[in-house]
Design an enzyme around this catalytic site. Structure first.
Site, PDB file in Angstrom:
ATOM      1  N   HIS A  77       0.833  -1.213   0.000  1.00  0.00           N
ATOM      2  CA  HIS A  77       0.000   0.000   0.000  1.00  0.00           C
ATOM      3  C   HIS A  77       0.866   1.262   0.000  1.00  0.00           C
ATOM      4  O   HIS A  77       0.510   2.272   0.624  1.00  0.00           O
ATOM      5  CB  HIS A  77      -0.938   0.028   1.211  1.00  0.00           C
ATOM      6  CG  HIS A  77      -1.933  -1.094   1.238  1.00  0.00           C
ATOM      7  ND1 HIS A  77      -3.203  -0.979   0.736  1.00  0.00           N
ATOM      8  CD2 HIS A  77      -1.838  -2.369   1.685  1.00  0.00           C
ATOM      9  CE1 HIS A  77      -3.853  -2.128   0.902  1.00  0.00           C
ATOM     10  NE2 HIS A  77      -3.035  -2.988   1.465  1.00  0.00           N
ATOM     11  N   ASN A 116     -10.145  -2.895   2.552  1.00  0.00           N
ATOM     12  CA  ASN A 116      -9.857  -2.910   1.120  1.00  0.00           C
ATOM     13  C   ASN A 116     -11.143  -2.687   0.336  1.00  0.00           C
ATOM     14  O   ASN A 116     -12.225  -2.662   0.914  1.00  0.00           O
ATOM     15  CB  ASN A 116      -9.266  -4.267   0.711  1.00  0.00           C
ATOM     16  CG  ASN A 116      -7.778  -4.388   1.034  1.00  0.00           C
ATOM     17  OD1 ASN A 116      -7.108  -3.396   1.300  1.00  0.00           O
ATOM     18  ND2 ASN A 116      -7.277  -5.604   1.014  1.00  0.00           N
TER      19      ASN A 116
HETATM   20 FE1  HDE Z   1      -2.336  -4.747   5.488  1.00  0.00          FE
HETATM   21  N1  HDE Z   1      -0.510  -3.968   5.914  1.00  0.00           N
HETATM   22  N2  HDE Z   1      -1.675  -6.560   6.021  1.00  0.00           N
HETATM   23  N3  HDE Z   1      -4.087  -5.600   4.876  1.00  0.00           N
HETATM   24  N4  HDE Z   1      -3.000  -2.976   4.873  1.00  0.00           N
HETATM   25  C1  HDE Z   1      -0.160  -2.671   5.764  1.00  0.00           C
HETATM   26  O1  HDE Z   1       0.958  -1.375   7.365  1.00  0.00           O
HETATM   27  C2  HDE Z   1      -0.552  -6.810   6.728  1.00  0.00           C
HETATM   28  C3  HDE Z   1      -4.421  -6.913   4.976  1.00  0.00           C
HETATM   29  C4  HDE Z   1      -4.257  -2.665   4.473  1.00  0.00           C
HETATM   30  O2  HDE Z   1      -3.165   3.564   3.997  1.00  0.00           O
HETATM   31  C5  HDE Z   1       1.170  -2.356   6.380  1.00  0.00           C
HETATM   32  O3  HDE Z   1       1.257   0.846   7.691  1.00  0.00           O
HETATM   33  C6  HDE Z   1      -0.495  -8.203   7.103  1.00  0.00           C
HETATM   34  C7  HDE Z   1      -5.823  -7.105   4.775  1.00  0.00           C
HETATM   35  C8  HDE Z   1      -4.333  -1.276   4.096  1.00  0.00           C
HETATM   36  O4  HDE Z   1      -1.472   3.412   5.376  1.00  0.00           O
HETATM   37  C9  HDE Z   1       1.586  -3.689   7.017  1.00  0.00           C
HETATM   38  C10 HDE Z   1      -1.604  -8.790   6.563  1.00  0.00           C
HETATM   39  C11 HDE Z   1      -6.321  -5.850   4.554  1.00  0.00           C
HETATM   40  C12 HDE Z   1      -3.052  -0.769   4.316  1.00  0.00           C
HETATM   41  C13 HDE Z   1       0.431  -4.595   6.634  1.00  0.00           C
HETATM   42  C14 HDE Z   1      -2.346  -7.761   5.896  1.00  0.00           C
HETATM   43  C15 HDE Z   1      -5.219  -4.925   4.610  1.00  0.00           C
HETATM   44  C16 HDE Z   1      -2.252  -1.853   4.802  1.00  0.00           C
HETATM   45  C17 HDE Z   1       2.177  -1.732   5.464  1.00  0.00           C
HETATM   46  C18 HDE Z   1      -2.017 -10.240   6.601  1.00  0.00           C
HETATM   47  C19 HDE Z   1      -7.761  -5.452   4.257  1.00  0.00           C
HETATM   48  C20 HDE Z   1      -2.587   0.635   4.044  1.00  0.00           C
HETATM   49  C21 HDE Z   1       2.270  -0.272   5.884  1.00  0.00           C
HETATM   50  C22 HDE Z   1      -2.178 -10.760   7.913  1.00  0.00           C
HETATM   51  C23 HDE Z   1      -8.668  -5.724   5.361  1.00  0.00           C
HETATM   52  C24 HDE Z   1      -2.870   1.539   5.187  1.00  0.00           C
HETATM   53  C25 HDE Z   1       1.448  -0.159   7.050  1.00  0.00           C
HETATM   54  C26 HDE Z   1      -2.459   2.951   4.828  1.00  0.00           C
HETATM   55  C27 HDE Z   1      -0.909  -1.714   5.186  1.00  0.00           C
HETATM   56  C28 HDE Z   1       0.401  -5.865   7.031  1.00  0.00           C
HETATM   57  C29 HDE Z   1      -3.533  -8.032   5.188  1.00  0.00           C
HETATM   58  C30 HDE Z   1      -5.411  -3.522   4.393  1.00  0.00           C
HETATM   59  C31 HDE Z   1       2.928  -4.245   6.594  1.00  0.00           C
HETATM   60  C32 HDE Z   1       0.607  -8.870   7.889  1.00  0.00           C
HETATM   61  C33 HDE Z   1      -6.616  -8.414   4.843  1.00  0.00           C
HETATM   62  C34 HDE Z   1      -5.554  -0.538   3.577  1.00  0.00           C
HETATM   63  O5  HDE Z   1       1.674  -3.594   8.410  1.00  0.00           O
END
Ligand code: HDE
Length: 685
Positions: A78, A151
């Site tokens: 993202h 999402n």
């Molecule tokens: Fe994320 N995800 N994600 N994700 N995600 C990040 O956090 C992660 C997942 C989502 O505008 C990171 O600050 C793991 C699902 C958004 O700043 C990180 C897993 C969904 C954003 C991270 C998921 C998301 C992130 C990278 C699996 C929808 C952007 C930078 C367990 C429900 C937020 C940060 C923004 C961002 C990890 C799966 C949505 C690395 C480990 C499912 C919208 O922490």
């Protein structure tokens, strides 16, 4: 009376100001970060005019040092995003379900900051590749920050957080060659997908038009996981969060998105910014699916499995409030880049479920902020600060801003009479869900059906949308070099729908392979119409942009009538000509304003003008692309030579509309459909 000691801020804004003479014409003086007024910001300090630069030039060294450190690590996923401020307004009290204070009083507004993002590309990638979009909202409630980090697709690729690094490694650029950037159409992604049947449901969504939104304003958002709402008595209700755009949903056509990538890299970022600047505030309704644990036990899927939806026919949405984005950020870096969302940021009245993907996320976000923002004090950055009072005994660390007073930095204490104390009545308490089993690393049997909902999604689409899904799979897999990967993906598609598998296999020039082995035989679920974009498309040009291509001799009355009619419908008219300015005050230069950037086009040209434009390849592309991208084309009588040069005859279909004796109304009415879907079949031959 003792004089109040001055703070560092008092001192810097105090006496010194008198010494800082203004730099003329009302400008304040330019200073170093230490507040020293700079006399020359054009030249370094050198020995003589042509001699070496001196190390003692603290003005130069400070400026370059700061510049050298301007970039922080981008988000690992993202990375590319755009954001805006706004508010959330609750419609009715939700006290029946939750004690969350910001959801108690109808009409109460809570400040928010929302960030929309792509997933795979780097921070400098473009806005329109085929990708899932992030939809993250930070609610600054008076009980602390609540982050709904979702999402634009209601399911996810994987069921367990332990697979996330593998998923993301596979979709990002391949590690040896460093390409492709921001694209899933390559071997490693599809290799992973083909070996992870649980991902097929989401892959089918990702190959649908949901993954190429027209703009972030026109997409839905989902919290994905099952959460809990907890009322004042401690009763828990399961909950799924949905955002529904008031603007309606709208997507690009694949060929259009490819061309926009070149024409305007920042298409979505610009669209959000400009809509807010012109006061056309994007708005979403928050819908909740609320259900009990007993109801959840009766579903034929597991609500803890994030690869599953709960169809609206099974649990309808209750609309509980609206999100309005009405202010652009003041500073992209300070706000959009430094905002730190975290699904673990919840407030009393909201709680987690045991979804194993959500549980993993609860660790990841806090951890990643440490790396990205570089300090455990990232909560002190203004965009991340809660607006309610916040105090505890955490201290020190890199770049600490708060100047904590007194000698007490521990608890319990007897020396800090007015220091903070825990608060059993008001404080956050975790919902006491009974934990049943022993420790294990095992995927529940109830997560084993990977295909039934993918089939349901596919069969809920219109024929047009099904065609797009087949084309997207074919396109992506045609970029895959390893034949076995293509075979494996198609072997999963047989379970989704045999006709889809046949179409994709045919497009790839392979025979349909035998179906993949399954743990559970998929079943036929009833179609769910709300899963289709076209089935619930708005009939409106509100918030959309109509292009009006003119030549200098065009009829000014028609241009004015068009503007009036488009604006009356809440749209924007953009006049385009071979040169900007001119008698119609064109804002767009034809060569820089291809029709892919607009939702409908009008050709307001005389016959002589059309003859001239017919010789201009940009004009021919303008019209031919509008036609190919199924847009409504309005045309003055004189436009025939230009239409013909683009291979279209006036009146060729219901989307080629004369701007004639009936004025501009028939064109505006036709344009409200946004696309002439019937044309797509004819174009396919
Ligand atoms: Fe994320 N995800 N994600 N994700 N995600 C990040 O956090 C992660 C997942 C989502 O505008 C990171 O600050 C793991 C699902 C958004 O700043 C990180 C897993 C969904 C954003 C991270 C998921 C998301 C992130 C990278 C699996 C929808 C952007 C930078 C367990 C429900 C937020 C940060 C923004 C961002 C990890 C799966 C949505 C690395 C480990 C499912 C919208 O922490």
């Amino acid at each position: 009376m003792a004089k109040k000691p001055s703070t560092a801020a008092d001192v810097s804004r105090g006496k010194g100001d008198e010494l800082h003479q203004t730099a003329g014409a009302g400008h304040p003086p330019l200073t170093t970060n230490q507040g020293v007024v700079i006399s020359d910001n054009q030249n370094s300090l050198t020995v003589g005019a042509r001699g070496p630069t001196l190390l003692e030039d603290f003005v130069l060294r400070e400026k370059i040092m700061h510049f050298d450190h301007e970039r922080i690590p981008e988000r690992i996923v993202h990375a590319r995003g755009s954001a805006a401020h706004g508010f959330f307004e609750v419609y009715k009290s939700l006290s029946k379900f939750t004690k969350a204070d910001f959801l108690q009083r109808p009409g109460e507004k809570t400040k928010v900051f929302a960030r929309f993002s792509t997933v795979a590309g780097g921070a400098g990638s473009g806005d329109t590749p085929r990708d899932v979009r992030g939809f993250a909202v930070k609610f600054y409630t008076n009980e602390g920050n609540f982050d709904l980090v979702g999402n634009n697709i209601p399911v996810f690729f994987i069921q367990d957080a332990i697979k996330f690094p593998d998923l993301i490694h596979s979709v990002k650029m391949e590690p040896d060659r460093g390409f492709p950037q921001a694209a899933s159409a390559h071997d490693t992604f599809w290799d992973f997908i083909s070996l992870m049947p649980e991902s097929i449901h989401m892959a089918t969504w990702a190959m649908s038009d949901r993954a190429i939104p027209r703009s972030v304003r026109f997409m839905e958002g989902f919290g994905i996981h099952t959460f809990r709402l907890v009322d004042a008595k401690g009763k828990s209700t399961f909950c799924k969060f949905h955002w529904r755009p008031k603007q309606g949903m709208q997507s690009l056509i694949w060929n259009e998105s490819v061309k926009i990538y070149g024409a305007d890299f920042d298409y979505h970022r610009r669209d959000l910014w400009e809509a807010i600047e012109r006061g056309d505030y994007p708005e979403w309704e928050l819908g909740l699916q609320l259900f009990s644990e007993e109801e959840a036990n009766d579903f034929d899927f597991d609500v803890l499995d994030p690869t599953k939806i709960i169809p609206e026919e099974v649990v309808p949405l209750t609309m509980v409030g609206r999100l309005v984005l009405d202010r652009n950020p003041d500073n992209f870096f300070a706000e959009t880049e430094q905002v730190a969302y975290c699904p673990a940021n919840i407030v009393p009245g909201i709680d987690f479920s045991d979804d194993p993907l959500l549980q993993g996320r609860l660790f990841s976000y806090l951890d990643t902020q440490l790396k990205r923002l570089g300090s455990p004090n990232f909560h002190e950055i203004p965009i991340n600060q809660p607006i309610c009072p916040m105090q505890n005994f955490q201290r020190d660390g890199h770049m600490r801003q708060t100047v904590n007073k007194g000698r007490v930095n521990y608890e319990p204490n007897s020396l800090g009479a007015d220091g903070p104390r825990e608060c059993p009545q008001r404080g956050f308490t975790t919902y006491a869900a009974p934990e049943r089993d022993g420790k294990t690393r095992i995927r529940p049997e109830s997560f084993a059906d990977h295909y039934s909902q993918a089939r349901q999604f596919y069969r809920s689409q219109t024929e047009t949308e099904q065609g797009h899904i087949a084309s997207a799979f074919t396109f992506e897999l045609s970029k895959v070099e390893t034949p076995a990967i293509r075979q494996r993906v198609v072997s999963h598609l047989v379970h989704v729908d045999p006709a889809l598998a046949r179409q994709v296999a045919d497009g790839l020039n392979i025979t349909v392979p035998k179906p993949a082995d399954t743990a559970v035989e998929p079943i036929d679920l009833p179609p769910s119409p709300p899963l289709s974009i076209i089935a619930k498309a708005p009939k409106s040009i509100s918030g959309r942009t109509v292009a009006c291509l003119v030549t200098d001799d065009a009829d000014a009355g028609t241009v004015a009538a068009l503007r009036k009619a488009v604006e009356a419908e809440g749209g924007v008219l953009m006049v385009i000509a071979q040169k900007v300015g001119g008698p119609h005050d064109a804002k767009g230069k034809l060569a820089a304003s291809p029709s892919v950037l607009f939702d409908a086009v009008a050709l307001v040209v005389t016959e002589a003008g059309a003859d001239a434009l017919a010789k201009d390849p940009d004009a021919r592309d303008f019209v031919a692309d509008a036609w190919r991208h199924l847009k409504v084309i309005g045309h003055a009588a004189g436009a025939a030579p230009l239409l013909e040069a683009a291979g279209i005859s006036p009146g060729e279909d219901e989307g080629v509309v004369p701007l004639g004796k009936d004025g501009v109304t028939p064109f505006i009415d036709a344009a409200k459909s946004l696309r002439v879907w019937a044309r797509e079949k004819r174009l396919a031959g």
